[in-house]
Scaffold this active site. Structure first.
Site, short mmCIF file in Angstrom:
data_model
loop_
_atom_site.label_atom_id
_atom_site.label_comp_id
_atom_site.label_asym_id
_atom_site.label_seq_id
_atom_site.Cartn_x
_atom_site.Cartn_y
_atom_site.Cartn_z
N LYS A 1 5.72 -81.74 53.05
CA LYS A 1 4.65 -81.02 52.36
C LYS A 1 4.87 -79.54 52.63
CE LYS A 1 2.85 -85.18 53.65
NZ LYS A 1 3.33 -86.01 54.77
N HIS B 1 8.98 -86.99 52.31
CA HIS B 1 7.65 -86.99 52.92
C HIS B 1 7.20 -85.59 53.30
CE1 HIS B 1 4.73 -88.59 56.10
NE2 HIS B 1 4.35 -89.16 54.97
N ASP C 1 3.60 -80.89 78.04
CA ASP C 1 3.02 -80.04 79.08
C ASP C 1 2.08 -79.02 78.44
OD1 ASP C 1 4.46 -81.52 80.90
OD2 ASP C 1 6.09 -80.09 81.09
N LYS D 1 0.28 -85.63 62.73
CA LYS D 1 1.59 -85.88 63.31
C LYS D 1 1.82 -84.76 64.33
CE LYS D 1 1.77 -87.02 58.67
NZ LYS D 1 1.27 -88.37 58.74
N ASP E 1 5.30 -66.44 47.21
CA ASP E 1 5.97 -65.13 47.16
C ASP E 1 7.00 -64.94 48.28
OD1 ASP E 1 4.50 -64.43 44.93
OD2 ASP E 1 2.96 -63.36 46.06
N HIS F 1 -4.60 -88.95 60.71
CA HIS F 1 -3.33 -88.86 59.98
C HIS F 1 -2.40 -87.80 60.57
CE1 HIS F 1 -0.86 -88.03 56.21
NE2 HIS F 1 -0.81 -89.35 56.29
#
Length: 401
Positions: free
Chosen positions: A148, A146, A326, A321, A153, A319
């Site tokens: 990404k 999952h 704090d 995450k 370089d 979507h």
């Protein structure tokens, strides 16, 4: 009657097989998995919440690459957004750069064989991760990479929640406005994204492990933001989330498209509320998969009476995450607050220890809360019988959500 009994017995045996396959497959995976651990790093980090701005910078960085592009995506669609992405890879490969593209087998099912053949004809190396395999076939088709990650370089790195497709630009009428968080890293942390890419690359292609050399790990300047990359491989994520929440003294903000916490995480949320910590949860009002929203309601019914505030984003699809503790720590990455990310998927998150960056993140979250509605127990109780029936059904599938 006898035929019915045999049929029911067959269903029961099938369910038992699925459960054993999932349990034993995960047990074997955790025993063999080699999890990378990275230290705290220093660098510059830019936050994106709009796919159009992200794609512009990502694609520009790719076009300006001079040595290599390494890209790992859970999902690459077959549309104009993905075609632009793939065309840049082909262009850079034609210029003589090393280009490696790693895709999840199921997540990127839209990438057809002809497309892969064309990419390879330009000199691009393409591999698929988590192909179905025996002896634990059911586990293998449920496990996902999952992550990404894109590394340009060895100097610029990207990680976060955006995949490649038009819906991530807000151009899919089914979802509307798409809200997500993604990071652009410059500095010491890029080498860790590179290392994670190489580990997955070697695993996907069954390549022998090797030393990749200085061309892939150029000297990195330090930067003002302290951060830490935390990869998880179907385990350890609960521990990471618990460690974050246990540090909270004033507030916890959780943004996730799927709110299906493990039992220890649910207990920690309730414990935080009990000791006076303000807990805010932000989720989408619409679902992109069957039953996932229904599966969240039992947990909402547990935390709202204890004092948590739950908001549902209605402007489009949420979507992101993200977790904010704090005013000093935030977590942005690829992992959802659900069982699939906790116990099945390969994920990678970035813990950021910087008050200014945390403040910018909170400002983005407040924009999303402004376009959300507060969930109440009254709303939950007044749902239709069909909706409540879906909630009951979702409990059966919750381990795979």
């Amino acid at each position: 009657m006898e035929a019915v009994m045999y049929f029911l017995l067959g269903i029961a045996l099938f369910i038992i097989w699925l459960a054993l396959d999932l349990h034993l497959g995960r047990k074997k995976h955790l025993k063999e998995a080699k999890r990378l651990k990275f230290p705290k790093r220093q660098g510059d980090i830019q936050l994106y919440s709009d796919g159009n701005l992200l794609y512009k910078d990502l694609f520009d960085d790719m076009r300006n690459a001079t040595h290599h592009i390494h890209s790992l995506f859970y999902m690459v669609r077959n549309d104009h957004a993905s075609k632009e992405f793939l065309s840049i890879l082909k262009e850079k490969a034609d210029q003589g750069l090393e280009v490696r593209l790693l895709l999840d087998y199921f997540g990127s099912f839209d990438v057809k064989k002809d497309t892969v053949k064309e990419l390879k004809s330009h000199g691009i190396e393409v591999e698929f991760y988590h192909k179905p395999a025996f002896p634990f076939f059911f586990f293998s088709i449920n496990q996902r990479n999952h992550r990404k990650i894109t590394v340009v370089d060895g100097k610029i790195g990207y990680v976060g929640g955006f995949n490649i497709g038009k819906e991530y630009l807000g151009q899919d009428s089914e979802f509307g406005v798409w809200r997500d968080y993604h990071l652009r890293l410059i500095g010491e942390g890029v080498q860790d994204l590179q290392s994670q890419f190489f580990q997955n690359w070697e695993q996907a292609g069954d390549f022998p492990s090797k030393e990749w050399g200085e061309a892939y790990y150029p000297a990195a300047a330090s930067g003002p933001i302290t951060h830490e990359l935390v990869p998880t491989n179907g385990g350890h994520l609960t521990k990471t989330f618990l460690s974050l929440m246990q540090r909270a003294e004033k507030s916890i903000i959780i943004g996730t498209p799927y709110f299906i916490p493990s039992e220890p995480l649910l207990k920690e949320i309730l414990s935080a509320l009990k000791r006076g910590v303000k807990v805010t949860v932000l989720v989408p009002a619409k679902a992109d998969h069957p039953l996932v929203m229904d599966a969240a309601f039992p947990y909402f019914k547990a935390i709202i009476p204890a004092g948590a505030e739950v908001y549902r984003f209605y402007l489009g699809f949420y979507h992101a995450k993200v977790m904010v503790i704090d005013d000093h720590t935030c977590d942005i990455g690829t992992a959802n607050f659900d069982n699939r990310s906790l116990f099945l998927n390969n994920e990678i998150n970035c813990l950021i220890y910087d008050k200014e960056f945390v403040q910018r993140t909170v400002e983005e979250i407040h924009k999303d809360i402004h376009n959300s509605e507060k969930l109440t127990l009254e709303f939950i109780e007044k749902r239709s019988l069909i909706a409540k029936g879906r909630e009951l059904l979702s409990k059966f599938f919750a381990p795979l959500m």
